[in-house]
Design a protein around this motif. Structure first.
Motif, PDB file in Angstrom:
ATOM      1  N   ASP A 116       0.899  -1.200   0.049  1.00  0.00           N
ATOM      2  CA  ASP A 116      -0.088   0.100  -0.024  1.00  0.00           C
ATOM      3  C   ASP A 116       1.144   1.125  -0.065  1.00  0.00           C
ATOM      4  O   ASP A 116       0.663   2.049  -0.730  1.00  0.00           O
ATOM      5  N   PHE A 117       1.637   1.257   0.650  1.00  0.00           N
ATOM      6  CA  PHE A 117       2.710   2.369   1.013  1.00  0.00           C
ATOM      7  C   PHE A 117       3.642   2.717  -0.484  1.00  0.00           C
ATOM      8  O   PHE A 117       3.520   3.931  -0.706  1.00  0.00           O
ATOM      9  N   VAL A 118       3.999   1.650  -1.010  1.00  0.00           N
ATOM     10  CA  VAL A 118       4.996   2.039  -2.324  1.00  0.00           C
ATOM     11  C   VAL A 118       4.239   2.227  -3.204  1.00  0.00           C
ATOM     12  O   VAL A 118       4.475   3.074  -4.131  1.00  0.00           O
ATOM     13  N   ASN A 119       2.836   2.152  -3.367  1.00  0.00           N
ATOM     14  CA  ASN A 119       1.744   2.546  -4.561  1.00  0.00           C
ATOM     15  C   ASN A 119       1.355   3.895  -4.176  1.00  0.00           C
ATOM     16  O   ASN A 119       1.132   4.585  -5.067  1.00  0.00           O
ATOM     17  N   LYS A 120       1.066   4.048  -2.987  1.00  0.00           N
ATOM     18  CA  LYS A 120       0.819   5.560  -2.459  1.00  0.00           C
ATOM     19  C   LYS A 120       1.880   6.624  -2.846  1.00  0.00           C
ATOM     20  O   LYS A 120       1.422   7.743  -3.260  1.00  0.00           O
ATOM     21  N   GLY A 122       5.467   5.921  -4.347  1.00  0.00           N
ATOM     22  CA  GLY A 122       6.167   5.710  -5.304  1.00  0.00           C
ATOM     23  C   GLY A 122       5.620   5.929  -6.664  1.00  0.00           C
ATOM     24  O   GLY A 122       4.611   6.489  -6.741  1.00  0.00           O
ATOM     25  N   SER A 123       6.536   6.078  -7.564  1.00  0.00           N
ATOM     26  CA  SER A 123       6.371   6.517  -8.813  1.00  0.00           C
ATOM     27  C   SER A 123       5.878   5.208  -9.749  1.00  0.00           C
ATOM     28  O   SER A 123       5.529   5.118 -10.971  1.00  0.00           O
ATOM     29  N   ILE A 124       6.242   3.959  -9.528  1.00  0.00           N
ATOM     30  CA  ILE A 124       5.987   2.771 -10.037  1.00  0.00           C
ATOM     31  C   ILE A 124       4.917   1.717  -9.343  1.00  0.00           C
ATOM     32  O   ILE A 124       5.117   1.793  -8.042  1.00  0.00           O
ATOM     33  N   GLN A 125       4.184   1.439 -10.001  1.00  0.00           N
ATOM     34  CA  GLN A 125       2.927   0.421  -9.509  1.00  0.00           C
ATOM     35  C   GLN A 125       3.649  -0.772  -9.365  1.00  0.00           C
ATOM     36  O   GLN A 125       4.184  -1.498 -10.129  1.00  0.00           O
ATOM     37  N   VAL A 126       3.549  -1.353  -7.828  1.00  0.00           N
ATOM     38  CA  VAL A 126       3.996  -2.646  -7.606  1.00  0.00           C
ATOM     39  C   VAL A 126       2.809  -3.538  -7.359  1.00  0.00           C
ATOM     40  O   VAL A 126       2.286  -3.211  -6.267  1.00  0.00           O
ATOM     41  N   ASP A 127       2.440  -4.650  -7.969  1.00  0.00           N
ATOM     42  CA  ASP A 127       1.263  -5.148  -7.773  1.00  0.00           C
ATOM     43  C   ASP A 127       1.555  -5.834  -6.079  1.00  0.00           C
ATOM     44  O   ASP A 127       0.536  -6.011  -5.378  1.00  0.00           O
ATOM     45  N   HIS A 128       2.643  -6.598  -5.980  1.00  0.00           N
ATOM     46  CA  HIS A 128       2.894  -7.236  -4.725  1.00  0.00           C
ATOM     47  C   HIS A 128       4.527  -7.450  -4.444  1.00  0.00           C
ATOM     48  O   HIS A 128       5.131  -7.684  -5.252  1.00  0.00           O
ATOM     49  N   VAL A 129       4.726  -6.716  -3.283  1.00  0.00           N
ATOM     50  CA  VAL A 129       5.985  -6.771  -2.988  1.00  0.00           C
ATOM     51  C   VAL A 129       6.440  -8.243  -2.354  1.00  0.00           C
ATOM     52  O   VAL A 129       5.789  -8.745  -1.364  1.00  0.00           O
ATOM     53  N   PRO A 130       7.328  -9.060  -2.860  1.00  0.00           N
ATOM     54  CA  PRO A 130       7.518 -10.299  -2.369  1.00  0.00           C
ATOM     55  C   PRO A 130       8.354 -10.338  -1.093  1.00  0.00           C
ATOM     56  O   PRO A 130       8.941  -9.360  -0.772  1.00  0.00           O
ATOM     57  N   THR A 131       8.314 -11.529  -0.425  1.00  0.00           N
ATOM     58  CA  THR A 131       9.336 -11.622   0.479  1.00  0.00           C
ATOM     59  C   THR A 131      10.756 -11.393   0.177  1.00  0.00           C
ATOM     60  O   THR A 131      11.124 -11.695  -0.780  1.00  0.00           O
ATOM     61  N   CYS A 132      11.309 -10.434   1.053  1.00  0.00           N
ATOM     62  CA  CYS A 132      12.683  -9.923   1.060  1.00  0.00           C
ATOM     63  C   CYS A 132      12.774  -9.297  -0.294  1.00  0.00           C
ATOM     64  O   CYS A 132      13.981  -8.818  -0.624  1.00  0.00           O
ATOM     65  N   GLY A 136      12.852   1.485  -3.005  1.00  0.00           N
ATOM     66  CA  GLY A 136      13.641   2.633  -2.821  1.00  0.00           C
ATOM     67  C   GLY A 136      12.737   3.659  -3.595  1.00  0.00           C
ATOM     68  O   GLY A 136      12.551   3.760  -4.563  1.00  0.00           O
ATOM     69  N   ILE A 137      12.645   4.762  -2.392  1.00  0.00           N
ATOM     70  CA  ILE A 137      11.854   5.965  -2.906  1.00  0.00           C
ATOM     71  C   ILE A 137      12.608   7.178  -2.483  1.00  0.00           C
ATOM     72  O   ILE A 137      12.940   7.370  -1.268  1.00  0.00           O
TER      73      ILE A 137
END
Length: 162
Positions: A116-120, A122-132, A136-137
């Motif tokens: 939720d944070f990186v999509n709110k 950041g400038s790149i849409q990330v569907d799912h941040v995987p484990t590990c 960087g923003i």
């Protein structure tokens, strides 16, 4: 300028019965991925000014491995109970409350809040941040409390190196 690196904890184990969620350890795969990604990241970025981890065992273990790779003193690793939450609200509060003497920070937390944070912010849409996974923003802000939309500068996932 403020730079934030957010790390989703490495792969954890579900094999232990009766263990509380907060106490779940990393699987061997998670340990291996944490060493791999922290080594990759260490070659690409300067050591962040502050390391902050959720109090969950799996996040702390991930943070410790990254601290080792960056030669960051474990005694300086900050532990946050509020990061053991699965919404972006606590992550946002943690970031916006960072001391302005820190120009960069790395935070170790959990899936839903991170995605939720990186999509709110950041400038790149990330569907799912995987484990590990690490995102960087960079923010055009002098104060953490004033961060708004930033530029995504790093997306590193273990699958990129396997």
């Amino acid at each position: 300028m403020k730079t934030l690196y957010i790390v989703r904890h490495a792969k954890s184990s579900w094999e232990y019965e009766g263990i509380k969620d907060i106490d779940r350890p990393l699987k061997q795969r998670g340990i291996n991925d944490a060493y791999l990604i922290s080594s990759v990241l260490n070659k690409k970025i300067a050591t962040p000014d502050v390391f902050i981890s959720s109090c969950a065992n799996r996040a702390l273990h991930t943070a410790m491995i990254f601290s080792y790779s960056f030669n960051y003193p474990l005694a300086n690793l900050k532990i946050s109970k509020s990061l053991y939450n699965f919404s972006d609200g606590y992550l946002i509060k943690t970031v916006k409350a960072l001391d302005d003497s820190f120009d960069s920070a790395i935070i170790f937390s959990h899936d839903h809040g991170i995605s939720d944070f990186v999509n709110k912010f950041g400038s790149i849409q990330v569907d799912h941040v995987p484990t590990c996974g690490v995102i960087g923003i960079k923010f055009e802000a002098s104060h953490w409390k004033n961060i708004k939309s930033g530029k995504t500068i790093i997306t590193e996932f273990p699958k990129h190196y396997k």
